[in-house]
Design an enzyme around this catalytic site. Structure first.
Site, mmCIF file in Angstrom:
data_model
loop_
_atom_site.group_PDB
_atom_site.id
_atom_site.type_symbol
_atom_site.label_atom_id
_atom_site.label_comp_id
_atom_site.label_asym_id
_atom_site.label_seq_id
_atom_site.Cartn_x
_atom_site.Cartn_y
_atom_site.Cartn_z
ATOM 1 N N HIS A 1 -51.132 -8.689 -17.729
ATOM 2 C CA HIS A 1 -49.729 -8.794 -18.312
ATOM 3 C C HIS A 1 -48.490 -8.593 -19.496
ATOM 4 O O HIS A 1 -48.311 -7.947 -19.798
ATOM 5 C CB HIS A 1 -49.071 -10.064 -17.652
ATOM 6 C CG HIS A 1 -48.174 -10.858 -17.906
ATOM 7 N ND1 HIS A 1 -48.013 -10.886 -19.229
ATOM 8 C CD2 HIS A 1 -46.682 -10.589 -17.465
ATOM 9 C CE1 HIS A 1 -45.909 -11.222 -19.309
ATOM 10 N NE2 HIS A 1 -45.431 -11.351 -18.126
ATOM 11 N N GLU B 1 -45.341 -5.841 -9.835
ATOM 12 C CA GLU B 1 -44.620 -5.280 -11.282
ATOM 13 C C GLU B 1 -44.902 -4.300 -12.302
ATOM 14 O O GLU B 1 -46.129 -4.254 -12.862
ATOM 15 C CB GLU B 1 -44.474 -6.437 -11.839
ATOM 16 C CG GLU B 1 -42.932 -6.242 -12.998
ATOM 17 C CD GLU B 1 -42.787 -7.371 -14.139
ATOM 18 O OE1 GLU B 1 -42.414 -7.398 -15.476
ATOM 19 O OE2 GLU B 1 -43.676 -9.238 -13.597
ATOM 20 N N ASP C 1 -49.191 -7.843 -12.153
ATOM 21 C CA ASP C 1 -48.611 -6.990 -12.852
ATOM 22 C C ASP C 1 -49.450 -6.026 -13.094
ATOM 23 O O ASP C 1 -51.014 -6.248 -13.640
ATOM 24 C CB ASP C 1 -48.438 -7.742 -14.227
ATOM 25 C CG ASP C 1 -47.519 -8.720 -14.363
ATOM 26 O OD1 ASP C 1 -46.412 -8.175 -13.991
ATOM 27 O OD2 ASP C 1 -48.118 -10.030 -14.566
ATOM 28 N N HIS D 1 -47.778 -15.848 -7.612
ATOM 29 C CA HIS D 1 -47.047 -15.308 -8.740
ATOM 30 C C HIS D 1 -48.384 -14.927 -10.034
ATOM 31 O O HIS D 1 -49.659 -16.237 -10.518
ATOM 32 C CB HIS D 1 -46.477 -16.585 -9.669
ATOM 33 C CG HIS D 1 -46.515 -16.109 -11.367
ATOM 34 N ND1 HIS D 1 -46.687 -16.431 -12.539
ATOM 35 C CD2 HIS D 1 -45.082 -14.781 -11.232
ATOM 36 C CE1 HIS D 1 -45.853 -15.792 -13.156
ATOM 37 N NE2 HIS D 1 -44.443 -14.700 -13.185
ATOM 38 N N ARG D 2 -48.398 -13.754 -9.946
ATOM 39 C CA ARG D 2 -50.016 -13.199 -10.820
ATOM 40 C C ARG D 2 -51.745 -13.791 -9.759
ATOM 41 O O ARG D 2 -52.295 -14.103 -10.414
ATOM 42 C CB ARG D 2 -50.011 -13.977 -12.249
ATOM 43 C CG ARG D 2 -48.519 -13.779 -13.258
ATOM 44 C CD ARG D 2 -48.786 -13.557 -14.076
ATOM 45 N NE ARG D 2 -47.833 -13.532 -15.295
ATOM 46 C CZ ARG D 2 -47.472 -13.715 -16.104
ATOM 47 N NH1 ARG D 2 -47.803 -14.615 -16.702
ATOM 48 N NH2 ARG D 2 -45.564 -14.113 -16.710
ATOM 49 N N GLU E 1 -47.421 -11.401 -6.361
ATOM 50 C CA GLU E 1 -46.929 -10.686 -7.320
ATOM 51 C C GLU E 1 -48.226 -10.408 -8.249
ATOM 52 O O GLU E 1 -48.582 -11.258 -8.917
ATOM 53 C CB GLU E 1 -45.791 -11.197 -8.108
ATOM 54 C CG GLU E 1 -45.395 -10.414 -8.770
ATOM 55 C CD GLU E 1 -45.212 -10.899 -10.290
ATOM 56 O OE1 GLU E 1 -45.183 -10.052 -11.016
ATOM 57 O OE2 GLU E 1 -46.114 -11.850 -10.915
ATOM 58 N N ASP F 1 -45.884 -19.769 -9.030
ATOM 59 C CA ASP F 1 -47.751 -20.606 -9.802
ATOM 60 C C ASP F 1 -48.313 -20.632 -8.253
ATOM 61 O O ASP F 1 -49.874 -20.853 -7.803
ATOM 62 C CB ASP F 1 -47.698 -20.798 -10.512
ATOM 63 C CG ASP F 1 -46.996 -20.608 -12.017
ATOM 64 O OD1 ASP F 1 -47.031 -19.010 -12.049
ATOM 65 O OD2 ASP F 1 -46.010 -20.363 -12.571
ATOM 66 N N LYS G 1 -45.633 -3.261 -14.786
ATOM 67 C CA LYS G 1 -45.283 -4.028 -16.407
ATOM 68 C C LYS G 1 -45.141 -2.639 -17.899
ATOM 69 O O LYS G 1 -46.661 -2.177 -18.270
ATOM 70 C CB LYS G 1 -46.423 -4.672 -16.445
ATOM 71 C CG LYS G 1 -46.341 -5.625 -18.067
ATOM 72 C CD LYS G 1 -44.982 -6.494 -18.174
ATOM 73 C CE LYS G 1 -44.356 -7.851 -17.143
ATOM 74 N NZ LYS G 1 -43.781 -8.842 -17.490
#
Length: 252
Positions: free
Chosen positions: A56, A116, A43, A14-15, A41, A240, A118
């Protein structure tokens, strides 16, 4: 039409590896790869000058040494920010990554990307799609890219740009599954659904899987608490720190 025959990632960082490095940075992606994670993943949104960057929030206060709205920044001003020292002094001097830089890194590491889109308040999803999507589609193979968004109109713009579902895999992002999710999935020729794991219900998970869609959950960070959810047919987690899940994966 769902495409359930495609190989799916069990673990997505995540990120980037945001538990161990500043989120949405080149370093976070390198750390994810070093930790054995092959998917991240991230943004993407636009600076005020139209440059797509990996970020983000709608502002820079939380993850930089400055403050202000992203829409007010040019690339030169964004480049002047330190986006690492807020996380730890060891990351001082980290710079905001452009989408172009990030895609080059992911390609060189042979990683997959859940990108993603955003769309923060007051920003144009259409403009973001036009700036970011062609770049991503050109940089990565179709089976190493999933494009997701909470905003259905933005996903509609993405599907209009690339109508072939084999060339663009679209993920529907929801906090809680809406009643009309399947109509939206069919309209967008979606590939996957991405749901808040704490609000996912067993019957909904099984309905999604029975309909042939991939199912990802965000953002579980406790593999023991999450473990029973695998039995519902979840394909992968966006965590994360995905390495925590290594010894808690369901049997293949």
């Amino acid at each position: 039409m769902p495409h359930s025959d495609i190989s799916l990632p069990r673990l997505i960082a995540h990120r980037g590896l945001s538990a161990r490095a500043p989120e949405n940075t080149l370093t976070a992606v390198r750390e994810a790869k070093r930790a054995g994670c092959d998917w991240v993943e991230l943004d993407v949104q636009l600076l005020g000058d139209g440059t797509p960057v990996i970020w983000h929030d709608n502002g820079v206060r939380r993850c930089s040494n400055s403050r202000g709205k992203l829409v007010k920044l040019t690339l030169d001003k964004a480049r002047a920010l330190d986006v690492g020292s807020w996380f730890h002094k060891d990351y001082a001097g980290e710079r905001m990554a452009t989408l172009e830089e990030m895609l080059a890194l992911i390609g060189s590491l042979d990683m997959g990307l859940n990108l993603e889109l955003k769309v923060n308040q007051g920003r144009s999803g259409q403009a973001l799609v036009e700036a970011a999507l062609p770049m991503a589609l050109q940089a990565l193979p179709a089976d190493q890219l999933i494009v997701s968004c909470f905003d259905a109109q933005t996903l509609g713009a993405a599907r209009a740009l690339q109508r072939d579902a084999e060339l663009l895999r679209i993920g529907l992002l929801y906090d809680k599954l809406p009643a009309d999710w399947q109509r939206q999935a069919e309209r967008l020729d979606a590939f996957s659904l991405h749901l808040n794991w704490r609000k996912l219900k067993k019957n909904n998970a099984r309905t999604i899987k029975d309909a042939g869609y991939a199912l990802f959950c965000y953002t579980p960070n406790d593999p023991v608490a999450f473990h029973p959810t695998w039995e519902w047919g979840v394909d992968g987690v966006i965590s994360d720190d995905p390495s925590l899940f290594t010894h808690y994966l369901p049997d293949a």
